[in-house]
Design an enzyme around this catalytic site. Structure first.
Site, PDB file in Angstrom:
ATOM      1  N   TYR A 101      12.940  35.137 -47.130  1.00 40.75           N
ATOM      2  CA  TYR A 101      13.512  35.807 -45.965  1.00 40.75           C
ATOM      3  C   TYR A 101      13.454  37.316 -46.145  1.00 40.75           C
ATOM      4  CZ  TYR A 101      15.449  31.468 -44.105  1.00 40.75           C
ATOM      5  OH  TYR A 101      15.596  30.223 -43.575  1.00 40.75           O
ATOM      6  N   TYR A 140      11.452  26.903 -49.669  1.00 42.86           N
ATOM      7  CA  TYR A 140      12.027  27.796 -50.678  1.00 42.86           C
ATOM      8  C   TYR A 140      13.075  27.076 -51.516  1.00 42.86           C
ATOM      9  CZ  TYR A 140      15.661  28.549 -47.037  1.00 42.86           C
ATOM     10  OH  TYR A 140      16.622  28.375 -46.081  1.00 42.86           O
ATOM     11  N   ARG A 150      14.434  23.755 -49.926  1.00 47.82           N
ATOM     12  CA  ARG A 150      14.552  23.474 -48.494  1.00 47.82           C
ATOM     13  C   ARG A 150      13.177  23.146 -47.925  1.00 47.82           C
ATOM     14  NH1 ARG A 150      17.868  24.633 -44.809  1.00 47.82           N
ATOM     15  NH2 ARG A 150      17.295  22.488 -44.332  1.00 47.82           N
ATOM     16  N   HIS A 153      11.346  25.130 -42.368  1.00 53.29           N
ATOM     17  CA  HIS A 153      12.224  25.017 -41.190  1.00 53.29           C
ATOM     18  C   HIS A 153      12.345  26.348 -40.475  1.00 53.29           C
ATOM     19  CE1 HIS A 153      14.870  26.393 -44.436  1.00 53.29           C
ATOM     20  NE2 HIS A 153      15.566  26.995 -43.491  1.00 53.29           N
ATOM     21  N   HIS A 155      15.220  28.343 -37.987  1.00 47.81           N
ATOM     22  CA  HIS A 155      16.583  28.337 -37.457  1.00 47.81           C
ATOM     23  C   HIS A 155      16.557  28.739 -35.985  1.00 47.81           C
ATOM     24  CE1 HIS A 155      18.562  28.147 -41.478  1.00 47.81           C
ATOM     25  NE2 HIS A 155      17.465  28.769 -41.869  1.00 47.81           N
TER      26      HIS A 155
HETATM   27 FE   LIG Z   1      16.703  28.723 -43.883  1.00 47.54          FE
END
Ligand SMILES: [Fe+2]
Length: 230
Positions: A101, A140, A150, A153, A155
């Site tokens: 991120y 990640y 994870r 995906h 959000h």
């Molecule tokens: Fe996330």
């Protein structure tokens, strides 16, 4: 309606010990019931100027194209009777193609992409459709449990007509081998409801020779609604 009142058969419980941070954020006291219609109060509308041209194209925010697999993400926002939610704010955020991120809190040992912030927003059109141009986010690692990763995906935040109606959810990709072992995905108790968080590959909604097409419809209420609160 907001995500503290909406919890029903398709939403995850506030406390799901396998998803560790829910033990810190779930309510310790019984919820206070608000009067019927408490969330229907008129509030300020999101001004049209809040969404700028190209905010729905996450590949145009840097000096050149971001790294990764380009994709077109389209879908329809509807209510339980499949009526379109028109001119409504849809926001997304996501990791870059390496699974990192653009945020100081993310110290995962993967490269940042100077050409990708991972933030997008748009309004639905008169028939409830939204469209984003982006890249496929990477998986990640996270600290939930040993060897936790994870799945890929994106959000979503949906604002309805007022900030108090905000709903959040996550969209996944078909065939991801991390889905069956992801506590966030599996905090949604019902299998068919979990399946509604997975997008569909629709090549024809992509761009020939340039971008893959994925479709993700979002139903806000009713028995076929998407799980919210993730
Ligand atoms: Fe996330």
């Amino acid at each position: 309606m907001n995500d503290m009142t909406r919890q029903g058969a398709v939403d995850p419980p506030y406390l799901y010990p396998g998803y560790r941070s829910t033990t810190l954020r779930s309510p310790l006291e019984p919820l206070v019931e608000l009067a019927q219609g408490a969330f229907d109060v008129p509030g300020p509308l999101v001004p049209k100027s809040f969404v700028r041209d190209q905010d729905n194209d996450l590949t145009m925010h840097g000096k050149s194209a971001p790294l990764g697999e380009k994709m077109i993400l389209t879908g329809r926002l509807v209510d339980e009777a499949e009526r379109p939610i028109r001119h409504s704010l849809v926001e997304i955020w996501q990791a870059n193609a390496s699974g990192r991120y653009h945020h100081p809190g993310d110290q995962h040992d993967a490269p940042l992409d100077p050409n990708f912030t991972g933030i997008g927003r748009t309004f639905t059109d008169a028939d409830g459709w939204y469209r984003f141009v982006t890249i496929k986010p990477g998986a990640y690692p996270w600290q939930n449990h040993p060897f936790a990763w994870r799945p890929n995906h994106i959000h979503f935040s949906l604002l309805g007509n007022a900030p108090v109606q905000r709903l959040i959810t996550q969209m996944y990709f078909p065939g991801d081998p991390l889905l069956p072992i992801d506590p966030v995905f599996n905090s949604v108790p019902d299998e068919t409801a979990r399946a509604r968080m997975v997008s569909t590959l629709v090549l024809e909604t992509g761009i020939e020779g340039i971008a893959l097409g994925y479709r993700f419809d979002i139903v806000l209420a009713g028995a076929k609604s998407n799980p919210m609160g993730l």
